[in-house]
Design a protein around this motif. Structure first.
Motif, PDB file in Angstrom:
ATOM      1  N   PHE A   1      53.133  32.025  28.176  1.00 31.23           N
ATOM      2  CA  PHE A   1      52.827  33.608  27.549  1.00 31.23           C
ATOM      3  C   PHE A   1      53.297  34.399  28.864  1.00 31.23           C
ATOM      4  O   PHE A   1      52.535  34.393  29.740  1.00 31.23           O
ATOM      5  N   GLY A   2      54.512  34.911  28.697  1.00 35.64           N
ATOM      6  CA  GLY A   2      55.036  35.699  29.731  1.00 35.64           C
ATOM      7  C   GLY A   2      55.354  34.702  31.032  1.00 35.64           C
ATOM      8  O   GLY A   2      55.858  33.861  30.767  1.00 35.64           O
ATOM      9  N   ALA A   3      54.652  35.165  32.207  1.00 38.94           N
ATOM     10  CA  ALA A   3      54.932  34.413  33.262  1.00 38.94           C
ATOM     11  C   ALA A   3      53.913  33.207  33.478  1.00 38.94           C
ATOM     12  O   ALA A   3      54.013  32.544  34.354  1.00 38.94           O
ATOM     13  N   THR A   4      53.175  33.034  32.434  1.00 37.02           N
ATOM     14  CA  THR A   4      51.912  32.092  32.621  1.00 37.02           C
ATOM     15  C   THR A   4      52.227  31.049  31.780  1.00 37.02           C
ATOM     16  O   THR A   4      52.377  30.885  30.447  1.00 37.02           O
ATOM     17  N   GLN A   5      52.478  29.878  32.410  1.00 33.61           N
ATOM     18  CA  GLN A   5      52.602  28.528  31.749  1.00 33.61           C
ATOM     19  C   GLN A   5      51.414  28.000  31.327  1.00 33.61           C
ATOM     20  O   GLN A   5      50.516  27.514  32.068  1.00 33.61           O
ATOM     21  N   ILE A   6      51.206  27.793  29.907  1.00 33.32           N
ATOM     22  CA  ILE A   6      49.947  26.956  29.524  1.00 33.32           C
ATOM     23  C   ILE A   6      50.259  25.670  29.508  1.00 33.32           C
ATOM     24  O   ILE A   6      49.266  24.663  29.892  1.00 33.32           O
ATOM     25  N   ILE A   7      51.135  25.080  28.674  1.00 33.73           N
ATOM     26  CA  ILE A   7      51.571  23.902  28.596  1.00 33.73           C
ATOM     27  C   ILE A   7      52.832  23.708  29.329  1.00 33.73           C
ATOM     28  O   ILE A   7      53.971  24.267  29.329  1.00 33.73           O
TER      29      ILE A   7
ATOM     30  N   GLU B   1      46.136   5.661  14.391  1.00 35.73           N
ATOM     31  CA  GLU B   1      45.376   5.708  15.599  1.00 35.73           C
ATOM     32  C   GLU B   1      44.473   6.964  15.642  1.00 35.73           C
ATOM     33  O   GLU B   1      44.707   7.949  15.112  1.00 35.73           O
ATOM     34  N   ARG B   2      43.134   6.738  16.453  1.00 33.97           N
ATOM     35  CA  ARG B   2      42.290   7.892  16.603  1.00 33.97           C
ATOM     36  C   ARG B   2      42.450   8.210  17.911  1.00 33.97           C
ATOM     37  O   ARG B   2      42.141   7.370  18.548  1.00 33.97           O
ATOM     38  N   HIS B   3      43.026   9.325  18.195  1.00 37.35           N
ATOM     39  CA  HIS B   3      43.523   9.739  19.592  1.00 37.35           C
ATOM     40  C   HIS B   3      42.781  10.984  19.829  1.00 37.35           C
ATOM     41  O   HIS B   3      42.796  12.104  19.177  1.00 37.35           O
ATOM     42  N   ALA B   4      42.165  11.023  20.909  1.00 40.56           N
ATOM     43  CA  ALA B   4      41.259  12.219  21.795  1.00 40.56           C
ATOM     44  C   ALA B   4      42.021  12.679  22.899  1.00 40.56           C
ATOM     45  O   ALA B   4      42.634  12.170  23.692  1.00 40.56           O
ATOM     46  N   ILE B   5      42.143  14.237  23.026  1.00 44.95           N
ATOM     47  CA  ILE B   5      42.469  14.978  23.983  1.00 44.95           C
ATOM     48  C   ILE B   5      41.288  15.392  24.635  1.00 44.95           C
ATOM     49  O   ILE B   5      40.871  16.307  23.946  1.00 44.95           O
ATOM     50  N   ILE B   6      41.250  15.210  25.819  1.00 42.69           N
ATOM     51  CA  ILE B   6      40.022  15.879  26.692  1.00 42.69           C
ATOM     52  C   ILE B   6      40.698  16.524  27.651  1.00 42.69           C
ATOM     53  O   ILE B   6      41.678  16.213  28.134  1.00 42.69           O
ATOM     54  N   GLY B   7      39.693  17.248  28.203  1.00 36.60           N
ATOM     55  CA  GLY B   7      40.094  18.066  29.549  1.00 36.60           C
ATOM     56  C   GLY B   7      39.033  19.024  29.901  1.00 36.60           C
ATOM     57  O   GLY B   7      38.426  19.607  29.029  1.00 36.60           O
ATOM     58  N   PRO B   8      39.384  19.804  31.106  1.00 36.12           N
ATOM     59  CA  PRO B   8      38.426  20.947  31.306  1.00 36.12           C
ATOM     60  C   PRO B   8      38.767  22.175  30.297  1.00 36.12           C
ATOM     61  O   PRO B   8      39.784  22.225  30.085  1.00 36.12           O
ATOM     62  N   ASN B   9      37.866  23.132  30.423  1.00 35.33           N
ATOM     63  CA  ASN B   9      38.208  24.422  30.005  1.00 35.33           C
ATOM     64  C   ASN B   9      39.276  25.152  30.675  1.00 35.33           C
ATOM     65  O   ASN B   9      39.278  25.018  31.786  1.00 35.33           O
ATOM     66  N   GLY B  10      40.162  25.575  29.606  1.00 34.79           N
ATOM     67  CA  GLY B  10      41.532  26.302  30.080  1.00 34.79           C
ATOM     68  C   GLY B  10      42.693  25.243  30.408  1.00 34.79           C
ATOM     69  O   GLY B  10      43.773  25.637  30.932  1.00 34.79           O
ATOM     70  N   ALA B  11      42.323  23.970  29.963  1.00 36.16           N
ATOM     71  CA  ALA B  11      43.407  22.869  30.220  1.00 36.16           C
ATOM     72  C   ALA B  11      44.628  23.228  29.086  1.00 36.16           C
ATOM     73  O   ALA B  11      45.730  22.609  29.415  1.00 36.16           O
ATOM     74  N   GLY B  12      44.343  23.666  28.248  1.00 37.69           N
ATOM     75  CA  GLY B  12      45.475  24.157  27.414  1.00 37.69           C
ATOM     76  C   GLY B  12      45.386  23.190  25.942  1.00 37.69           C
ATOM     77  O   GLY B  12      46.255  23.074  25.216  1.00 37.69           O
ATOM     78  N   LYS B  13      44.076  22.685  25.729  1.00 37.93           N
ATOM     79  CA  LYS B  13      43.931  21.651  24.588  1.00 37.93           C
ATOM     80  C   LYS B  13      44.227  22.632  23.159  1.00 37.93           C
ATOM     81  O   LYS B  13      44.876  21.907  22.378  1.00 37.93           O
ATOM     82  N   SER B  14      43.592  23.608  23.248  1.00 35.76           N
ATOM     83  CA  SER B  14      43.630  24.290  21.593  1.00 35.76           C
ATOM     84  C   SER B  14      45.231  24.868  21.630  1.00 35.76           C
ATOM     85  O   SER B  14      45.432  25.084  20.543  1.00 35.76           O
ATOM     86  N   THR B  15      45.613  25.288  22.706  1.00 31.05           N
ATOM     87  CA  THR B  15      47.142  25.823  22.692  1.00 31.05           C
ATOM     88  C   THR B  15      47.940  24.460  22.259  1.00 31.05           C
ATOM     89  O   THR B  15      48.834  24.708  21.461  1.00 31.05           O
ATOM     90  N   LEU B  16      47.702  23.458  22.724  1.00 27.37           N
ATOM     91  CA  LEU B  16      48.350  22.197  22.264  1.00 27.37           C
ATOM     92  C   LEU B  16      48.443  21.993  20.698  1.00 27.37           C
ATOM     93  O   LEU B  16      49.212  21.631  20.096  1.00 27.37           O
ATOM     94  N   PHE B  17      47.200  22.065  20.219  1.00 27.45           N
ATOM     95  CA  PHE B  17      46.747  21.832  18.853  1.00 27.45           C
ATOM     96  C   PHE B  17      47.355  23.095  18.125  1.00 27.45           C
ATOM     97  O   PHE B  17      48.028  22.986  17.053  1.00 27.45           O
ATOM     98  N   ASN B  18      47.623  24.361  18.488  1.00 26.26           N
ATOM     99  CA  ASN B  18      48.324  25.189  17.761  1.00 26.26           C
ATOM    100  C   ASN B  18      49.753  25.128  17.801  1.00 26.26           C
ATOM    101  O   ASN B  18      50.328  25.539  16.907  1.00 26.26           O
TER     102      ASN B  18
END
Length: 250
Positions: free
Chosen positions: A15-21, A32-49
Motif C-alpha cells: 500500500f504505497g511505500a508500505t509492503q504488507i505481504i 487439509e485443515r491449514h491454520a495461519i497464525i502470527g502476531p497482530n499486524g503480520a498481514g493475515k487478514s490481508t493475505l485472506f483478502n
C-alpha cells in the motif's frame, strides 16, 4: 499429482511505500485443515483478502485448484468453489435463519430471481436448507430472525452459509473471536464436522483451537511465512517461539 487446493507463489502486497505481504509461497493440499497464525499486524487478514479477491496482489500468482485466480473478483472466485467468512459476522440479521441459508442454497443450485414463481416449491431447496441447518445444529432456530441469535450461533450460521454454496475451499477469519471457552469448544467440533472432505484455511488467535484442529500451521511474521509444519513441530520450533508463541509454547 493433483494441484493444491490453494497455491500462492511469490505473492506481495504493498500500500504505497508500505509492503504488507512480502513474498509468500504457500501450497495447501486438497482436504487439509491449514491454520495461519502470527502476531497482530503480520498481514493475515490481508493475505485472506488476496486469496478471496477483495484485494489484488502487487505481484505474484494465486491459484485455486490449479486455476489462476490472481486479481479476480470475489464473486468469480466464489463460483470457482471458494467461500470465506469474516472477523465480523456477515449475515442478514432481519431475515430468518432459514432464509439466510436458503439464499445461499438458491445461488448454489443455480436459481435466479423468478418473480412469477414462488421459491417454496423449487425442487430440492427446502431439503438442502434443512440439511445444512441440521449440520450446524440450528434447525430449532430456523424461524428466528438471524440477528436474535446468540453470537456463537451467528458464527455457526455464517459457516452454514459458506458450506451451502458447496464450496470446496473454506476460509475462516478468526471464527472463535469473542467466544467463551465452552463456545469455542463447541465451534471447533462443528468446524471439524462440517469441513470434513473440504479444504479449510483458517486464521485464528486461539492456540488451543489451532493446535487441536489444524493438520498443518503456517506462521506469518511481518508479511513473510517463517515456518510451515505440523502442529507438533511448530510448537517445538524455536524461531516460532521467539517470533510469536513465546513462553506459552514451551
Amino acid at each position: 499429482m493433483a494441484a493444491p487446493a490453494v497455491e500462492l507463489s511469490g505473492v506481495t502486497k504493498s500500500f504505497g511505500a508500505t509492503q504488507i505481504i512480502a513474498g509468500v509461497d504457500l501450497a495447501v493440499p486438497a482436504g487439509e485443515r491449514h491454520a495461519i497464525i502470527g502476531p497482530n499486524g503480520a498481514g493475515k487478514s490481508t493475505l485472506f483478502n488476496l486469496i478471496s479477491g477483495r484485494l489484488s496482489p502487487t505481484s505474484g500468482t494465486i491459484r485455486l485448484e490449479g486455476a489462476d485466480i490472481t486479481g479476480q473478483r470475489p464473486a468469480a472466485i466464489n463460483r470457482r468453489g471458494l467461500a470465506r467468512s469474516f472477523q465480523v459476522t456477515n449475515i442478514f440479521p432481519k431475515l430468518s435463519v432459514w432464509e439466510n441459508v436458503r439464499c445461499a442454497v438458491l445461488r448454489a443450485m443455480g436459481y435466479r430471481p423468478i418473480f412469477w414463481r414462488g421459491i417454496e416449491h423449487l425442487p430440492g431447496v427446502a431439503a438442502r436448507t434443512a440439511e445444512i441447518l441440521d449440520s450446524i445444529r440450528l434447525g430449532h432456530r430456523a424461524a428466528m430472525p438471524a440477528g436474535m441469535l446468540a453470537y456463537a450461533e451467528q458464527r455457526a450460521l455464517e459457516i452454514g452459509i459458506s458450506i451451502a454454496s458447496d464450496a470446496r475451499v473454506i476460509l475462516l477469519d478468526e471464527p472463535m473471536a469473542g467466544m467463551s471457552h465452552s463456545e469455542s469448544e463447541h465451534a471447533t467440533a462443528l468446524i471439524r464436522e462440517v469441513t470434513a472432505g473440504r479444504t479449510l484455511l483458517m486464521v485464528e488467535h486461539d492456540m488451543a483451537v489451532v493446535f487441536g484442529l489444524a493438520d498443518r500451521i503456517s506462521v506469518l511474521v511481518y508479511g513473510r511465512i517463517i515456518a510451515t509444519d505440523t502442529p507438533e513441530r511448530i510448537r517445538e520450533n524455536r524461531a516460532v517461539q521467539e517470533a510469536y508463541l513465546g513462553v506459552a509454547a514451551a
